[in-house]
Design an enzyme around this catalytic site. Sequence first.
Site, PDB file in Angstrom:
ATOM      1  N   HIS B  67       7.819   5.920   2.790  1.00 17.39           N
ATOM      2  CA  HIS B  67       6.692   6.594   3.444  1.00 17.39           C
ATOM      3  C   HIS B  67       5.471   5.663   3.463  1.00 17.39           C
ATOM      4  O   HIS B  67       4.843   5.458   4.503  1.00 17.39           O
ATOM      5  CB  HIS B  67       6.359   7.905   2.725  1.00 17.39           C
ATOM      6  CG  HIS B  67       5.024   8.492   3.082  1.00 17.39           C
ATOM      7  ND1 HIS B  67       4.789   9.111   4.281  1.00 17.39           N
ATOM      8  CD2 HIS B  67       3.846   8.538   2.406  1.00 17.39           C
ATOM      9  CE1 HIS B  67       3.530   9.514   4.332  1.00 17.39           C
ATOM     10  NE2 HIS B  67       2.921   9.176   3.206  1.00 17.39           N
ATOM     11  N   ASP B  96      -6.320 -11.117  30.535  1.00 18.01           N
ATOM     12  CA  ASP B  96      -5.215 -10.721  29.667  1.00 18.01           C
ATOM     13  C   ASP B  96      -5.517 -11.283  28.278  1.00 18.01           C
ATOM     14  O   ASP B  96      -6.568 -11.880  28.066  1.00 18.01           O
ATOM     15  CB  ASP B  96      -3.878 -11.277  30.191  1.00 18.01           C
ATOM     16  CG  ASP B  96      -2.692 -10.463  29.666  1.00 18.01           C
ATOM     17  OD1 ASP B  96      -2.629 -10.216  28.452  1.00 18.01           O
ATOM     18  OD2 ASP B  96      -1.834 -10.064  30.480  1.00 18.01           O
ATOM     19  N   TRP B 132       5.265   1.507  -2.662  1.00 18.89           N
ATOM     20  CA  TRP B 132       4.907   0.540  -1.619  1.00 18.89           C
ATOM     21  C   TRP B 132       4.189  -0.655  -2.210  1.00 18.89           C
ATOM     22  O   TRP B 132       4.044  -1.686  -1.576  1.00 18.89           O
ATOM     23  CB  TRP B 132       4.072   1.199  -0.517  1.00 18.89           C
ATOM     24  CG  TRP B 132       2.597   1.225  -0.765  1.00 18.89           C
ATOM     25  CD1 TRP B 132       1.922   2.149  -1.490  1.00 18.89           C
ATOM     26  CD2 TRP B 132       1.619   0.284  -0.294  1.00 18.89           C
ATOM     27  NE1 TRP B 132       0.586   1.834  -1.514  1.00 18.89           N
ATOM     28  CE2 TRP B 132       0.367   0.705  -0.789  1.00 18.89           C
ATOM     29  CE3 TRP B 132       1.673  -0.870   0.489  1.00 18.89           C
ATOM     30  CZ2 TRP B 132      -0.810  -0.001  -0.525  1.00 18.89           C
ATOM     31  CZ3 TRP B 132       0.483  -1.561   0.730  1.00 18.89           C
ATOM     32  CH2 TRP B 132      -0.735  -1.116   0.231  1.00 18.89           C
ATOM     33  N   SER B 160       4.614 -10.970  12.603  1.00 17.98           N
ATOM     34  CA  SER B 160       4.137 -10.220  13.772  1.00 17.98           C
ATOM     35  C   SER B 160       2.629  -9.987  13.687  1.00 17.98           C
ATOM     36  O   SER B 160       1.903 -10.238  14.656  1.00 17.98           O
ATOM     37  CB  SER B 160       4.886  -8.889  13.846  1.00 17.98           C
ATOM     38  OG  SER B 160       4.174  -7.970  14.613  1.00 17.98           O
ATOM     39  N   SER B 161       2.148  -9.551  12.504  1.00 18.03           N
ATOM     40  CA  SER B 161       0.709  -9.284  12.382  1.00 18.03           C
ATOM     41  C   SER B 161      -0.096 -10.555  12.532  1.00 18.03           C
ATOM     42  O   SER B 161      -1.170 -10.559  13.140  1.00 18.03           O
ATOM     43  CB  SER B 161       0.366  -8.709  11.005  1.00 18.03           C
ATOM     44  OG  SER B 161       1.136  -7.625  10.735  1.00 18.03           O
ATOM     45  N   HIS B 244      -6.118  -5.334  -1.236  1.00 20.85           N
ATOM     46  CA  HIS B 244      -7.405  -4.714  -0.977  1.00 20.85           C
ATOM     47  C   HIS B 244      -7.951  -5.041   0.409  1.00 20.85           C
ATOM     48  O   HIS B 244      -8.327  -4.131   1.135  1.00 20.85           O
ATOM     49  CB  HIS B 244      -8.438  -4.935  -2.079  1.00 20.85           C
ATOM     50  CG  HIS B 244      -9.500  -3.902  -1.923  1.00 20.85           C
ATOM     51  ND1 HIS B 244      -9.318  -2.609  -2.333  1.00 20.85           N
ATOM     52  CD2 HIS B 244     -10.659  -3.916  -1.267  1.00 20.85           C
ATOM     53  CE1 HIS B 244     -10.346  -1.887  -1.952  1.00 20.85           C
ATOM     54  NE2 HIS B 244     -11.182  -2.656  -1.302  1.00 20.85           N
ATOM     55  N   GLU B 246      -6.201  -5.569   2.853  1.00 25.66           N
ATOM     56  CA  GLU B 246      -5.306  -4.782   3.705  1.00 25.66           C
ATOM     57  C   GLU B 246      -5.883  -3.398   3.986  1.00 25.66           C
ATOM     58  O   GLU B 246      -5.790  -2.866   5.086  1.00 25.66           O
ATOM     59  CB  GLU B 246      -3.930  -4.664   3.026  1.00 25.66           C
ATOM     60  CG  GLU B 246      -2.989  -3.641   3.615  1.00 25.66           C
ATOM     61  CD  GLU B 246      -2.464  -4.025   4.988  1.00 25.66           C
ATOM     62  OE1 GLU B 246      -2.538  -5.219   5.334  1.00 25.66           O
ATOM     63  OE2 GLU B 246      -2.000  -3.136   5.713  1.00 25.66           O
ATOM     64  N   TYR B 248      -8.941  -2.649   4.303  1.00 28.06           N
ATOM     65  CA  TYR B 248      -9.969  -2.773   5.323  1.00 28.06           C
ATOM     66  C   TYR B 248      -9.369  -3.157   6.670  1.00 28.06           C
ATOM     67  O   TYR B 248      -9.923  -2.824   7.711  1.00 28.06           O
ATOM     68  CB  TYR B 248     -11.046  -3.753   4.864  1.00 28.06           C
ATOM     69  CG  TYR B 248     -11.790  -3.153   3.702  1.00 28.06           C
ATOM     70  CD1 TYR B 248     -12.669  -2.112   3.923  1.00 28.06           C
ATOM     71  CD2 TYR B 248     -11.548  -3.553   2.400  1.00 28.06           C
ATOM     72  CE1 TYR B 248     -13.302  -1.488   2.871  1.00 28.06           C
ATOM     73  CE2 TYR B 248     -12.182  -2.933   1.343  1.00 28.06           C
ATOM     74  CZ  TYR B 248     -13.059  -1.903   1.581  1.00 28.06           C
ATOM     75  OH  TYR B 248     -13.663  -1.275   0.545  1.00 28.06           O
ATOM     76  N   SER B 259     -17.724   3.660  16.508  1.00 27.23           N
ATOM     77  CA  SER B 259     -18.963   3.091  17.020  1.00 27.23           C
ATOM     78  C   SER B 259     -18.993   3.036  18.546  1.00 27.23           C
ATOM     79  O   SER B 259     -20.034   2.820  19.135  1.00 27.23           O
ATOM     80  CB  SER B 259     -19.161   1.672  16.468  1.00 27.23           C
ATOM     81  OG  SER B 259     -19.059   1.692  15.074  1.00 27.23           O
ATOM     82  N   HIS B 293      -9.841  -3.916  -9.187  1.00 26.40           N
ATOM     83  CA  HIS B 293     -10.167  -2.521  -9.498  1.00 26.40           C
ATOM     84  C   HIS B 293      -8.952  -1.615  -9.347  1.00 26.40           C
ATOM     85  O   HIS B 293      -9.006  -0.450  -9.716  1.00 26.40           O
ATOM     86  CB  HIS B 293     -11.359  -2.017  -8.662  1.00 26.40           C
ATOM     87  CG  HIS B 293     -11.080  -1.871  -7.202  1.00 26.40           C
ATOM     88  ND1 HIS B 293     -11.964  -2.269  -6.244  1.00 26.40           N
ATOM     89  CD2 HIS B 293     -10.026  -1.361  -6.535  1.00 26.40           C
ATOM     90  CE1 HIS B 293     -11.459  -2.007  -5.045  1.00 26.40           C
ATOM     91  NE2 HIS B 293     -10.291  -1.469  -5.200  1.00 26.40           N
ATOM     92  N   HIS B 294      -7.874  -2.148  -8.790  1.00 31.94           N
ATOM     93  CA  HIS B 294      -6.637  -1.372  -8.732  1.00 31.94           C
ATOM     94  C   HIS B 294      -5.883  -1.453 -10.045  1.00 31.94           C
ATOM     95  O   HIS B 294      -4.843  -0.829 -10.190  1.00 31.94           O
ATOM     96  CB  HIS B 294      -5.739  -1.899  -7.616  1.00 31.94           C
ATOM     97  CG  HIS B 294      -6.308  -1.720  -6.254  1.00 31.94           C
ATOM     98  ND1 HIS B 294      -6.097  -0.589  -5.509  1.00 31.94           N
ATOM     99  CD2 HIS B 294      -7.120  -2.496  -5.502  1.00 31.94           C
ATOM    100  CE1 HIS B 294      -6.737  -0.691  -4.359  1.00 31.94           C
ATOM    101  NE2 HIS B 294      -7.374  -1.839  -4.325  1.00 31.94           N
ATOM    102  N   THR B 319     -20.925  -0.013   3.516  1.00 34.13           N
ATOM    103  CA  THR B 319     -20.229   1.149   4.068  1.00 34.13           C
ATOM    104  C   THR B 319     -21.224   2.273   4.326  1.00 34.13           C
ATOM    105  O   THR B 319     -21.171   2.953   5.359  1.00 34.13           O
ATOM    106  CB  THR B 319     -19.131   1.635   3.104  1.00 34.13           C
ATOM    107  OG1 THR B 319     -18.413   0.492   2.643  1.00 34.13           O
ATOM    108  CG2 THR B 319     -18.187   2.582   3.789  1.00 34.13           C
ATOM    109  N   LYS B 322     -23.142   1.757   7.483  1.00 29.67           N
ATOM    110  CA  LYS B 322     -22.419   2.164   8.699  1.00 29.67           C
ATOM    111  C   LYS B 322     -22.545   3.666   8.918  1.00 29.67           C
ATOM    112  O   LYS B 322     -22.822   4.131  10.024  1.00 29.67           O
ATOM    113  CB  LYS B 322     -20.943   1.770   8.594  1.00 29.67           C
ATOM    114  CG  LYS B 322     -20.747   0.284   8.424  1.00 29.67           C
ATOM    115  CD  LYS B 322     -19.353  -0.139   8.799  1.00 29.67           C
ATOM    116  CE  LYS B 322     -19.209  -0.126  10.280  1.00 29.67           C
ATOM    117  NZ  LYS B 322     -18.930  -1.429  10.877  1.00 29.67           N
ATOM    118  N   ARG B 441       0.837  10.317 -10.153  1.00 27.29           N
ATOM    119  CA  ARG B 441       1.434  10.199  -8.831  1.00 27.29           C
ATOM    120  C   ARG B 441       2.888   9.759  -8.953  1.00 27.29           C
ATOM    121  O   ARG B 441       3.346   9.361 -10.015  1.00 27.29           O
ATOM    122  CB  ARG B 441       0.626   9.207  -7.987  1.00 27.29           C
ATOM    123  CG  ARG B 441       0.668   7.792  -8.514  1.00 27.29           C
ATOM    124  CD  ARG B 441      -0.373   6.916  -7.845  1.00 27.29           C
ATOM    125  NE  ARG B 441       0.073   6.497  -6.511  1.00 27.29           N
ATOM    126  CZ  ARG B 441      -0.358   5.388  -5.895  1.00 27.29           C
ATOM    127  NH1 ARG B 441      -1.244   4.616  -6.482  1.00 27.29           N
ATOM    128  NH2 ARG B 441       0.067   5.059  -4.707  1.00 27.29           N
TER     129      ARG B 441
END
Lengths: 383, 517, 186
Positions: B67, B96, B132, B160-161, B244, B246, B248, B259, B293-294, B319, B322, B441
């Site tokens: 998932h 293009d 994950w 790909s990315s 991390h 990732e 963002y 925006s 921090h993770h 943040t 924004k 979790r």
Amino acid sequence: MAIRRKLFASLTALLGLALSGVVQATADLNMRPGVTETSLEAYDLHMMVVWVMTVIAVVVFGLMFYSIIFHRRSKNPTPATWSHSTTVEFIWTAIPFIILIALTIPAVKLLIKMEDASNPDMSVQITGSQWKWHYKYLDHNIEFFSNLNSPQQTEHFEQPGIAAEPNYLLDVDNELVIPANKKVRFLVTADDVIHSWWVPELAVKKDAIPGFINETWTKVPKPGVYRGQCTELCGKWHGFMPVVVRVVTEAEFDQWVAKKNEERLAAEKAAAEAAAKSWDMDKLMALGKETYDAKCAACHQVDGSGTPPLFPAMIDSPMVKGPAKDHIDIVVNGKAGTAMAAYGAQLTDAELAAVITYERNAWGNNTGDKVQPADIQAFKAGN
Amino acid sequence: MADHHPTGIKRWLFTTNHKDIGSMYLWFSFIMFLVGGAMAMVIRAELYQPGLQFVDPNFFNQMTTMHGLIMVFGAVMPSMVGLANWLIPMQIGAPDMALPRMNNWSFWILPFAFAMLISSLFMEGGAPNFGWTFYAPLSTTYAPPSTDFFILGVHMMGISSIMGAINVIVTVFNMRAPGMTLMKMPLFVWTWVITAFLLIMVMPVLAGAVTMMLTDRHFGTDFFNAAGGGDPVMFQHIFWFFGHPEVYIMILPAFGVASEIIPAFARKKLFGYSSMVYATASIALLSFVVWAHHMFTVGMPVAGELFFMIATMLIAVPTGVKVFNWVATMWQGSMTFETPMLFAIAFVILFTIGGFSGVMLAMAPVDFQYHDTYFVVAHFHYVLFPGAIFGTTAAVYYWLPKWTGKMYNEKLGKAHFWISMLFVNLTFFPMHFSGLAGMPRRIPDYNMMFADFNQLASIGAFGLGLSQLLFLGIVIATIRGGKKAEDKPWDGATGLEWDQLPCPAPYHTFDTPPKVN
Amino acid sequence: MSETEQNQANKKLIVRLVGIVGGMFLFAFALVPLYDVFCEITGINGKTRGKAIYQSVEVNKQREVTVEFITDINRGMPWEFKSLVKSIKVHPGELNEVKFYAKNTSRKDIIGQTVPSISPGEGALYLNKTECFCFDQQRLAAGEEVEMPMKFYVDSEIPDDITHLTLSYKLFNVTDAVEVASGATK
């Protein structure tokens, strides 16, 4: 319009019902304050942040909803044309900055306190493994494994009512017993994968990392039973390795230590007696099944089918059908680099003999081999 | 303007047209969204009440792992690339993407990567079951054999990315219409350029991490194995160095979408354009120095914990800027609330709630209580579902007339919004409470005391899952038989794609560069 | 811009971007030694340093630091392994020796590797080992037993708030890994 209003009314009613249901069912929507000095301080800090965030939310969302209500096209047909203000932008960069720095000050203080495990009164080494905890009292000659109180683990599907028990999944066979009002240091490590030892009410959570040792501590002012769980995904039965800490008075703790020591001596004696005699097949198979279901079935399954390829099947396995000595070796010593643990120290010689005999004869394996406790002793002695 | 294009399967297989590729990305991501969503349904069904009812704990772990992987790499990221493909050339006045053939490859790698990843569910030993975040050694020594397919899959989607990101950067730097200076670009383009830089910086690090896993598994190296002198904690450091930023990568383009949409429906220029750009850039830069921090509970020295705590809290500043700018854009505007605007406003509110729990999680001493509980699950789902996914949904409603030339049904769109809004909160808000109550979790079963919150979350999840089928229905109905859209369906919309192109945008646009004022 | 100019500009940019990608891929691997350096500087994880050389310095007789020894045997390792002293009090600056005992209780030759870890992590910066069995692998024949010395000193720079160091040794069975590696080189 009428339909819309009705729909809205019933939706609100539904939501209200759901909310009141929650409030009734669980009076406590918040973090548990816990019982130790650090847990209470962590709770206070948590509450402080919650309130700061709530105030910010009220202000920001308040302005936003004001704007949504009063600056809609029907109320304000011509939009303003400004789109920039250095002063305002500076202010709302500076204010959050100041708030956040203010928040870190108490956090830093508490953090330093929580990480200070020096000068303990006693130490316990905690080792996590799939899927149990092992406690070793470094200042007393005591060590034991702490498993989920069976039979929940393996017979889950067959016991529908079991989830209603109050301590479902939070109960163990051997609790960690510590004295109240003593600084107890925990040295946390692991045997296989990463685990994490957590007791919410003590505000102690530390990762157990294979090969490395982590330090943490607690000092619990009042006796009681505190329950927690493993909080780092550690494989199949991650949700089934609870932590239970029983805090007792100092006198009770001394009694418990004495009792544990007596029990150990008695168990050694009993094990020696059991090992000395020769067992018949029925008794070996009976004890073997009991031991297998408790210790082995989580991975190798009650019916011996295993979960290949990680946990091999027992049925027609070359290991089980091959020479008995190899079979004894893997059960006693485990297998490096796999999930197979060493049971040599966890089980008595009689249990080891019985479970090996059981594996060699159950599920149609029918090798007819009998492994006696004496064989285990001989193996351990290196003969 | 010639508007012919090849037809049939060949059109899609060999296309180098940014609009075709954008559509394929969006459809692919929606399919993955449904697949990953179906797995979430399995998870929520099992967690509906205590006890093991439907699945084996090992399969449960496979579901949580798949998932997460499918939603992150298969649904959210490709949907953002799809939007980039459709919009960036039109918004900067380019004919293009700069590298159209690479564009085709970078899309067509994805179906194979995910076919491989999903096929692992049917392999002996099952699919990856280590979360994950695939922490070693659970993902190395103790992992099922299908992990090798997972590693190859991650490599492919990483390539790909990276190709997608290079394409975006080259397009934006070299293909802008004359007069389209960097500081005139729409904010969506800006957020995407910054995202693209994050991608090329961190995807290779992820590739490095899975390569080390592979060599640990098969070639006797000991990067993450303590017995050989390695360190399992190092895996977490490398992973979160990727992980991390990732986060963002998934949210910045959604910032860009909000925006665009909020000014359009407030009929007022975006407030503080340049501070928006700088805030986005500082969020991206800070994201490189907050990864630990993770992992506050792995046993870091106090000094390290302090550094990562303070750096993390600093992210709240840009943040916040924004969010304030969006509110200021709405202030004294002349707002209407069509579906895209509703989703954009919900995005701002709910993402901010996710931000609040983010600040709480950043405080190391309290994080010890939140870490790896449902509180964290609530936090990142608030950032991802009402954040990234509502952002994409808003974008689809907003630009659908531009893409298809048809209008969606506004009533159904609003219904979709209100149902999603109700269920998204019903699903994820109770998770805060189960986390605070102490529920870890990634567990398939739990004690009675967590039952009520889980039941609510499960009911919410089923509703949320079903309501996304409504979205599918709305989009298909629009394409098949929607009302003809006007060339400018939103009177407040600005930008080259609205000002200078009809609806639908022709197959080839801006073959001659437009005039930018 | 003409088409060729455009293509050249694109190429230049792509080369640079691919350079960044390649660089970051290598950076992931560079993180491995960097991480070790980082650990050594900050004491993350209580990773101990390699072999130290003892230089006699003034011994600080005023201070005492308790050093505790913990041994642990990983699964699949049929050895006995223990420290012969549980803990000792030492003065910063003085060289100390402790002995560990290991016995291979199995009927096979086995290669063991001990992995040290120190708690609190910062303490790792101040505990220096001049001689340690953990620097090498040990091969013990079936039934063989051995006493292994470990010499160390606590740095006199150790901060006052560290009064207690725990040195943990975890013993791993690396026989298969060593044999696989030597098999590969044959």
